[in-house]
Motif scaffolding. Structure first.
Motif, PDB file in Angstrom:
ATOM      1  N   VAL A 294       0.810   9.845  -7.869  1.00 37.26           N
ATOM      2  CA  VAL A 294       2.062  10.141  -8.566  1.00 37.26           C
ATOM      3  C   VAL A 294       2.004   9.529  -9.962  1.00 37.26           C
ATOM      4  N   ASP A 295       2.740  10.170 -10.901  1.00 38.27           N
ATOM      5  CA  ASP A 295       2.788   9.661 -12.271  1.00 38.27           C
ATOM      6  C   ASP A 295       4.057   8.828 -12.468  1.00 38.27           C
ATOM      7  N   MET A 296       4.280   8.372 -13.685  1.00 38.43           N
ATOM      8  CA  MET A 296       5.390   7.466 -13.953  1.00 38.43           C
ATOM      9  C   MET A 296       6.748   8.118 -13.682  1.00 38.43           C
ATOM     10  N   GLY A 301      11.485   8.479 -10.015  1.00 38.41           N
ATOM     11  CA  GLY A 301      12.361   9.262  -9.158  1.00 38.41           C
ATOM     12  C   GLY A 301      12.409   8.783  -7.719  1.00 38.41           C
ATOM     13  N   MET A 302      11.454   7.936  -7.326  1.00 37.37           N
ATOM     14  CA  MET A 302      11.413   7.434  -5.952  1.00 37.37           C
ATOM     15  C   MET A 302      12.264   6.184  -5.759  1.00 37.37           C
ATOM     16  N   LEU A 303      12.710   5.578  -6.840  1.00 39.12           N
ATOM     17  CA  LEU A 303      13.436   4.309  -6.746  1.00 39.12           C
ATOM     18  C   LEU A 303      14.783   4.476  -6.051  1.00 39.12           C
ATOM     19  N   ARG A 304      15.104   3.501  -5.201  1.00 39.21           N
ATOM     20  CA  ARG A 304      16.395   3.390  -4.519  1.00 39.21           C
ATOM     21  C   ARG A 304      16.743   4.597  -3.642  1.00 39.21           C
ATOM     22  N   ARG A 305      15.728   5.342  -3.233  1.00 40.47           N
ATOM     23  CA  ARG A 305      15.940   6.435  -2.284  1.00 40.47           C
ATOM     24  C   ARG A 305      15.642   5.945  -0.878  1.00 40.47           C
ATOM     25  N   GLN A 306      16.440   6.345   0.082  1.00 40.28           N
ATOM     26  CA  GLN A 306      16.215   5.937   1.458  1.00 40.28           C
ATOM     27  C   GLN A 306      15.066   6.711   2.106  1.00 40.28           C
ATOM     28  N   ASP A 307      14.746   7.889   1.536  1.00 40.07           N
ATOM     29  CA  ASP A 307      13.659   8.681   2.103  1.00 40.07           C
ATOM     30  C   ASP A 307      12.348   8.474   1.354  1.00 40.07           C
ATOM     31  N   ALA A 308      12.318   7.462   0.488  1.00 40.40           N
ATOM     32  CA  ALA A 308      11.111   7.186  -0.284  1.00 40.40           C
ATOM     33  C   ALA A 308      10.989   5.688  -0.526  1.00 40.40           C
ATOM     34  N   SER A 309       9.777   5.237  -0.742  1.00 37.10           N
ATOM     35  CA  SER A 309       9.528   3.842  -1.091  1.00 37.10           C
ATOM     36  C   SER A 309       8.460   3.775  -2.173  1.00 37.10           C
ATOM     37  N   ALA A 338      11.778  -1.423  -6.816  1.00 42.28           N
ATOM     38  CA  ALA A 338      10.594  -1.256  -5.971  1.00 42.28           C
ATOM     39  C   ALA A 338      10.688  -2.186  -4.765  1.00 42.28           C
ATOM     40  N   ARG A 339      10.022  -1.809  -3.710  1.00 44.47           N
ATOM     41  CA  ARG A 339       9.981  -2.627  -2.499  1.00 44.47           C
ATOM     42  C   ARG A 339       8.679  -3.425  -2.476  1.00 44.47           C
ATOM     43  N   GLN A 379       8.832   8.065   5.413  1.00 40.11           N
ATOM     44  CA  GLN A 379       9.226   8.209   4.013  1.00 40.11           C
ATOM     45  C   GLN A 379       8.071   8.784   3.179  1.00 40.11           C
ATOM     46  N   HIS A 380       8.424   9.194   1.948  1.00 39.40           N
ATOM     47  CA  HIS A 380       7.398   9.426   0.928  1.00 39.40           C
ATOM     48  C   HIS A 380       7.103   8.058   0.319  1.00 39.40           C
ATOM     49  N   VAL A 381       5.878   7.568   0.503  1.00 38.67           N
ATOM     50  CA  VAL A 381       5.519   6.210   0.107  1.00 38.67           C
ATOM     51  C   VAL A 381       4.438   6.258  -0.966  1.00 38.67           C
ATOM     52  N   ALA A 382       4.678   5.578  -2.078  1.00 39.21           N
ATOM     53  CA  ALA A 382       3.669   5.461  -3.136  1.00 39.21           C
ATOM     54  C   ALA A 382       3.416   3.983  -3.407  1.00 39.21           C
ATOM     55  N   PHE A 383       2.169   3.574  -3.296  1.00 35.46           N
ATOM     56  CA  PHE A 383       1.777   2.190  -3.533  1.00 35.46           C
ATOM     57  C   PHE A 383       1.314   2.017  -4.981  1.00 35.46           C
ATOM     58  N   TYR A 384       1.561   0.854  -5.525  1.00 39.27           N
ATOM     59  CA  TYR A 384       1.024   0.539  -6.856  1.00 39.27           C
ATOM     60  C   TYR A 384       0.741  -0.950  -6.921  1.00 39.27           C
ATOM     61  N   CYS A 385      -0.045  -1.341  -7.901  1.00 36.10           N
ATOM     62  CA  CYS A 385      -0.293  -2.766  -8.162  1.00 36.10           C
ATOM     63  C   CYS A 385      -0.338  -2.940  -9.672  1.00 36.10           C
ATOM     64  N   GLY A 386      -1.331  -3.642 -10.191  1.00 37.48           N
ATOM     65  CA  GLY A 386      -1.443  -3.761 -11.642  1.00 37.48           C
ATOM     66  C   GLY A 386      -2.100  -2.536 -12.237  1.00 37.48           C
ATOM     67  N   THR A 387      -3.264  -2.170 -11.671  1.00 31.33           N
ATOM     68  CA  THR A 387      -4.014  -1.027 -12.199  1.00 31.33           C
ATOM     69  C   THR A 387      -4.591  -0.116 -11.122  1.00 31.33           C
ATOM     70  N   GLY A 388      -4.333  -0.359  -9.843  1.00 26.46           N
ATOM     71  CA  GLY A 388      -4.695   0.612  -8.823  1.00 26.46           C
ATOM     72  C   GLY A 388      -5.603   0.167  -7.695  1.00 26.46           C
ATOM     73  N   TRP A 389      -6.294  -0.950  -7.839  1.00 30.35           N
ATOM     74  CA  TRP A 389      -7.259  -1.330  -6.801  1.00 30.35           C
ATOM     75  C   TRP A 389      -6.583  -1.769  -5.504  1.00 30.35           C
ATOM     76  N   ARG A 390      -5.676  -2.733  -5.595  1.00 32.12           N
ATOM     77  CA  ARG A 390      -5.006  -3.222  -4.390  1.00 32.12           C
ATOM     78  C   ARG A 390      -4.167  -2.122  -3.747  1.00 32.12           C
ATOM     79  N   ALA A 391      -3.525  -1.304  -4.583  1.00 28.57           N
ATOM     80  CA  ALA A 391      -2.730  -0.190  -4.062  1.00 28.57           C
ATOM     81  C   ALA A 391      -3.607   0.782  -3.283  1.00 28.57           C
ATOM     82  N   SER A 392      -4.822   1.007  -3.771  1.00 30.36           N
ATOM     83  CA  SER A 392      -5.732   1.932  -3.092  1.00 30.36           C
ATOM     84  C   SER A 392      -6.152   1.393  -1.735  1.00 30.36           C
ATOM     85  N   GLU A 393      -6.337   0.084  -1.636  1.00 30.97           N
ATOM     86  CA  GLU A 393      -6.713  -0.483  -0.341  1.00 30.97           C
ATOM     87  C   GLU A 393      -5.604  -0.269   0.685  1.00 30.97           C
ATOM     88  N   THR A 394      -4.364  -0.525   0.297  1.00 30.92           N
ATOM     89  CA  THR A 394      -3.269  -0.309   1.249  1.00 30.92           C
ATOM     90  C   THR A 394      -3.085   1.174   1.553  1.00 30.92           C
TER      91      THR A 394
END
Length: 435
Positions: A294-296, A301-309, A338-339, A379-394
């Motif tokens: 997902v892009d910025m 658009g995913m913020l504060r939605r109950q069907d997304a994280s 963000a959660r 939910q629709h779940v999108a992970f992020y970190c600083g630049t993508g490595w840790r997010a990719s592991e999860t």
């Protein structure tokens, strides 16, 4: 040194004798039904690969007993008494808990001795362990996290479970020149520099054309099974996620990375990567799975939605703004709304997701950790970190866990913080901050 009165000593001695008599009265083994009647705890003492779902022998059981905890005997030398106590506390293990172990005799004995030393004396065996296949639980996609002996058997052309459907290749992934790879690597493995899949200024994914060219250079088509490992698991995971985005259908990780292969004492080799015949055609459009990123704007658009994280995979000090986590990222804080999905002690560690040997922590533990922050599999779940490595592991762990609608916000905190209009939060906060 404090003196103990004779009366106190007698009381203690009587108490210990009574406790020992009570412990000795525990049956040598329970069935699962009997243990449940005692509100007891089941512990699987096998390596995590078999707990996750790989059969330990041809024709063996797939998975673990319902609600079983995994305390592999192979971890014991890596765990201090404090760490074992923390593990027990996290899993609500009490000194008076009825505990039943299953695994090999030697593993059960080792775990029992260590738990006895820690004060857990009500320990027996699970008599009917792994005897009822229909009740066993496992990772829905355990095959996406391979283990060293499986890979070695595959390389030896031996029959294995979840064998690749067609051509397969093994790669080590790392940042920059292959200095460690040249000294020692898995036999036959190629090398992929993460600079070939991401680039400055924000370390986002390279263009789709460059990505396709990289895959073809390494002889990878959409139907090639790619098995990745790294000195750091998240380097391999970063490449794995981007390959899946590109459209490679079957991408797997060596769970625990290079260390698990090295610790297993399996063969290694040194020297340059093998010569590879480039693929002439990827065989499918690139990207094949654009929804995995997902892009910025989508992230916002995913913020504060109950069907997304939108899930921050950053250390707690990063999440609350004590540090940015990176020398090249100046702004501190995190995405407001963000959660928090946990990570580790700093930007280069992922302890919250790892067993003591660096393999993936149990899916039950991870799901419970996420549930506290309202992160759920439907939910629709999108992970992020600083630049993508840790997010990719999860992302790779959630994929193995069978979570369906998952992605990585590639830009992460680096991109988000470079736009002043984006909402930022700092300071201590809890799950309610994302509602």
């Amino acid at each position: 040194m404090k003196r103990v009165s004779q009366l106190t000593a007698l009381t203690m001695a009587f108490g210990l004798a009574a406790f020992s008599t009570f412990a000795a009265a525990i049956p040598h083994s329970f069935t699962l039904t009997q243990l449940r009647q005692q509100h007891g705890v089941v512990i699987d003492t096998r390596p995590s690969a078999f707990y996750n779902g790989w059969p330990q022998a041809p024709g063996g059981a797939f998975g673990h007993e319902p609600a079983a905890l995994n305390l592999s005997a192979s971890w014991l030398s890596l765990m201090s008494d404090t760490q074992l106590a923390d593990w027990a506390k996290r899993h609500h293990l009490m000194p008076d808990s009825a505990i039943a172990l299953y695994g090999s005799d030697s593993d059960n004995q080792a775990v029992r001795a260590r738990l006895n030393k820690a004060g857990y004396l009500h320990i027996s065996l699970l008599r009917d362990a792994l005897q009822a296949p229909d009740r066993l639980q496992r990772l829905p996609h355990f095959e996406q996290l391979v283990y060293p002996q499986w890979l070695y058997q595959l390389q030896q052309h031996k029959p294995v479970v979840a064998t690749p459907a067609g051509d397969w290749k093994v790669f080590e992934a790392g940042w920059g020149a292959p200095k460690y790879y040249l000294l020692s690597h898995i036999p036959g493995a190629g090398y992929i520099d993460t600079n070939d899949v991401e680039s400055e200024p924000l370390w986002n994914k390279v263009s789709d054309d460059k990505l396709k060219a990289m895959l073809l250079k390494h002889g990878i088509r959409h139907d090639t099974t790619v098995i990745l490992y790294g000195r750091d698991v998240y380097a391999a995971a970063r490449v794995a996620h981007i390959m899946l985005y590109a459209g490679v259908k079957d991408v797997r990780l060596l769970d625990g990375g290079w260390k698990t292969w090295s610790d297993a004492g399996l063969p290694v080799e040194r020297g340059m990567p093998p010569t590879v015949t480039p693929a002439s055609d990827f065989g499918a459009p690139v990207p094949g799975q654009p929804q995995l990123m997902v892009d910025m704007e989508q992230a916002r658009g995913m913020l504060r939605r109950q069907d997304a994280s939108l899930v921050s995979i950053r250390s707690w000090p990063e999440f609350i703004g004590e540090t940015s986590g990176y020398s090249y990222i100046k702004p501190k804080g995190d995405i407001a709304g963000a959660r928090w999905g946990h990570a580790g002690s700093d930007a280069t560690h992922m302890e919250d997701f790892h067993n003591p040997d660096g393999t993936m922590r149990s899916s039950d533990d991870i799901a419970a950790m996420w549930k506290q922050w309202g992160i759920r599999p439907n939910q629709h779940v999108a992970f992020y970190c600083g630049t993508g490595w840790r997010a990719s592991e999860t992302f790779m762990y959630a994929r193995a866990m069978g979570w369906k609608n998952i992605a990585v916000y590639d830009g992460g905190w680096y991109e988000w913080s470079s736009h002043p209009q984006n909402p930022v939060a700092t300071g201590e906060r809890g799950p309610e901050s994302s509602r």
